[in-house]
Design an enzyme around this catalytic site. Structure first.
Site, short mmCIF file in Angstrom:
data_model
loop_
_atom_site.label_atom_id
_atom_site.label_comp_id
_atom_site.label_asym_id
_atom_site.label_seq_id
_atom_site.Cartn_x
_atom_site.Cartn_y
_atom_site.Cartn_z
N TYR A 168 0.94 -1.27 0.17
CA TYR A 168 0.23 0.14 0.08
C TYR A 168 0.94 1.39 -0.27
O TYR A 168 0.54 2.11 -1.03
CB TYR A 168 -0.82 0.51 0.54
N LYS A 172 1.38 3.96 -3.38
CA LYS A 172 0.60 5.77 -2.48
C LYS A 172 2.12 6.29 -3.07
O LYS A 172 2.07 7.44 -3.62
CB LYS A 172 0.70 6.00 -1.43
N1 LIG Z 1 -9.77 6.12 4.72
C1 LIG Z 1 -9.09 6.85 5.60
O1 LIG Z 1 -7.99 7.02 6.52
C2 LIG Z 1 -7.33 7.40 4.35
C3 LIG Z 1 -6.08 7.23 4.87
C4 LIG Z 1 -5.24 8.00 3.49
C5 LIG Z 1 -5.57 7.90 1.98
N2 LIG Z 1 -6.63 7.44 2.09
C6 LIG Z 1 -7.30 7.61 0.40
O2 LIG Z 1 -8.21 8.23 0.00
C7 LIG Z 1 -8.91 7.45 -0.72
C8 LIG Z 1 -10.25 7.35 -0.42
O3 LIG Z 1 -10.61 7.30 0.96
P1 LIG Z 1 -11.97 5.88 0.95
O4 LIG Z 1 -11.17 5.11 2.38
O5 LIG Z 1 -12.72 6.66 1.64
O6 LIG Z 1 -11.36 4.89 0.71
P2 LIG Z 1 -11.83 3.40 0.38
O7 LIG Z 1 -13.41 2.94 0.73
O8 LIG Z 1 -11.12 2.17 0.90
O9 LIG Z 1 -12.39 3.07 -1.29
C9 LIG Z 1 -12.71 4.03 -1.78
C10 LIG Z 1 -13.37 2.99 -3.00
O10 LIG Z 1 -12.35 2.75 -4.20
C11 LIG Z 1 -13.28 1.91 -5.18
N3 LIG Z 1 -12.46 1.23 -5.85
C12 LIG Z 1 -11.38 -0.01 -4.91
N4 LIG Z 1 -10.94 -0.88 -5.56
C13 LIG Z 1 -11.84 -0.92 -7.23
C14 LIG Z 1 -10.93 -0.65 -8.61
N5 LIG Z 1 -10.28 -1.87 -9.36
N6 LIG Z 1 -11.79 -0.10 -8.94
C15 LIG Z 1 -12.72 1.08 -9.37
N7 LIG Z 1 -12.84 1.72 -7.82
C16 LIG Z 1 -12.55 0.86 -7.11
C17 LIG Z 1 -14.32 1.00 -3.78
O11 LIG Z 1 -15.55 1.14 -4.78
P3 LIG Z 1 -16.66 0.39 -4.67
O12 LIG Z 1 -17.15 0.58 -3.17
O13 LIG Z 1 -18.02 0.47 -5.27
O14 LIG Z 1 -16.49 -1.24 -4.94
C18 LIG Z 1 -14.18 1.81 -2.37
O15 LIG Z 1 -15.61 2.37 -2.04
C19 LIG Z 1 -8.30 7.02 -1.67
O16 LIG Z 1 -7.02 6.66 -2.27
C20 LIG Z 1 -7.62 6.29 -0.37
O17 LIG Z 1 -6.26 5.58 -0.35
C21 LIG Z 1 -7.42 7.21 2.71
#
Ligand SMILES: NC(=O)c1ccc[n+]([C@@H]2O[C@H](COP(=O)([O-])OP(=O)(O)OC[C@H]3O[C@@H](n4cnc5c(N)ncnc54)[C@H](OP(=O)(O)O)[C@@H]3O)[C@@H](O)[C@H]2O)c1
Length: 256
Positions: A168, A172
């Site tokens: 991961y 990133k």
């Molecule tokens: N949450 C945090 O604390 C955090 C921290 C650091 C960075 N981030 C970054 O911020 C962004 C949003 O975070 P999040 O936690 O809301 O993300 P998440 O819930 O892990 O993923 C967001 C969406 O990505 C979609 N996804 C996964 N694989 C896919 C693929 N192959 N093709 C198309 N869609 C795909 C999924 O859609 P479906 O549900 O429709 O399957 C999921 O709902 C991400 O890039 C994450 O890495 C988040």
């Protein structure tokens, strides 16, 4: 007359991937609140995507959802064609879709490594490459110069070494580099930046103890909220075009 000061994205179009729920949904709502028409993609969360489109439309903007697997070139190509035709052009692309996984380094498999890179690094590359023609679309005589934006969702994990997230974190870190490369390659029409969230509390019960521990380690004495990430996305969506190639860490100081 609409109040342009509170709707800085009025007349603009945005595409945000993986935005049916969680941070993507929050960012989509922030862009719509600012006046942009918003297309979202989803992979498995069809029901949540429909609900998000209802909420986006309720803000008075045009909105629709399409299924897209960002790791699959054919899926990205066909989705981008549909998005482009429907929106007419793309002013703002948010590469939000990603996967997150905790695995001990010794147990990390090639399949896990490749899957994370396919969604987190290859995905944003493919979506951006296919979005380009809709971002650079000729706007006709007398129209202002193209000022499009790409916002990649990076991570504090791409800047700091987290021992149980080798794939991961590396995916990133590669996305952060891709952000800088694209900022150079796509200038001057397109500004490319990244938001790198730290610990964001989305209210998951299973993560409550971990979140409490992380909050204690964070200079701001708490974890982040979805609206704070959405505000960072909105910042790059509305910032001067001269700001490009930047990684904005939103982590309450956790990475310091
Ligand atoms: N949450 C945090 O604390 C955090 C921290 C650091 C960075 N981030 C970054 O911020 C962004 C949003 O975070 P999040 O936690 O809301 O993300 P998440 O819930 O892990 O993923 C967001 C969406 O990505 C979609 N996804 C996964 N694989 C896919 C693929 N192959 N093709 C198309 N869609 C795909 C999924 O859609 P479906 O549900 O429709 O399957 C999921 O709902 C991400 O890039 C994450 O890495 C988040």
């Amino acid at each position: 007359m609409p109040d342009l000061s509170s709707k800085p994205l009025l007349g603009k179009t945005a595409l945000i991937t993986g935005a049916a729920r969680r941070l993507g949904r929050a960012s989509a709502l922030a862009l719509a609140q600012a006046g942009a028409d918003v297309a979202i993609t989803f992979l498995k969360s069809a029901r949540e995507a429909r609900e998000t489109v209802v909420d986006l439309s309720g803000l008075g903007v045009r909105s629709f959802a399409l299924r897209c697997d960002v790791s699959d070139e054919a899926s990205v190509k066909s989705t981008m064609k549909d998005v482009g035709r429907e929106l007419g052009r793309i002013d703002i692309l948010v590469n939000n879709a990603a996967n997150y996984e905790t695995v001990d380094f010794e147990r990390l498999t090639v399949r896990q490594w490749d899957a994370i890179f396919a969604s987190n690094t290859r995905g944003p590359f493919l979506v951006a490459r296919e979005a380009l023609k809709w971002m650079r679309r000729d706007r006709g005589k007398g129209q202002p110069a193209i000022e499009a934006r790409i916002i990649n969702m990076g991570s504090l994990g791409g800047l700091q070494p987290w021992a149980t997230h080798a794939h991961y974190g590396s995916s990133k870190a590669a996305l952060h580099m891709l952000t800088k490369v694209m900022a150079k390659a796509l200038a001057p029409e397109i500004a490319v930046n990244a938001v790198a969230p730290g610990m964001i509390d989305l209210g998951e019960q299973a993560a409550a103890a971990f979140m409490r521990r992380m909050a204690r380690q964070t200079p701001m004495r708490r974890n982040g909220r979805a609206d704070e990430i959405a505000d960072a996305v909105l910042f790059f969506a509305t910032a001067p075009q001269f700001i490009t190639g930047q990684i904005l860490v939103v982590d309450g100081g956790l990475g310091l």
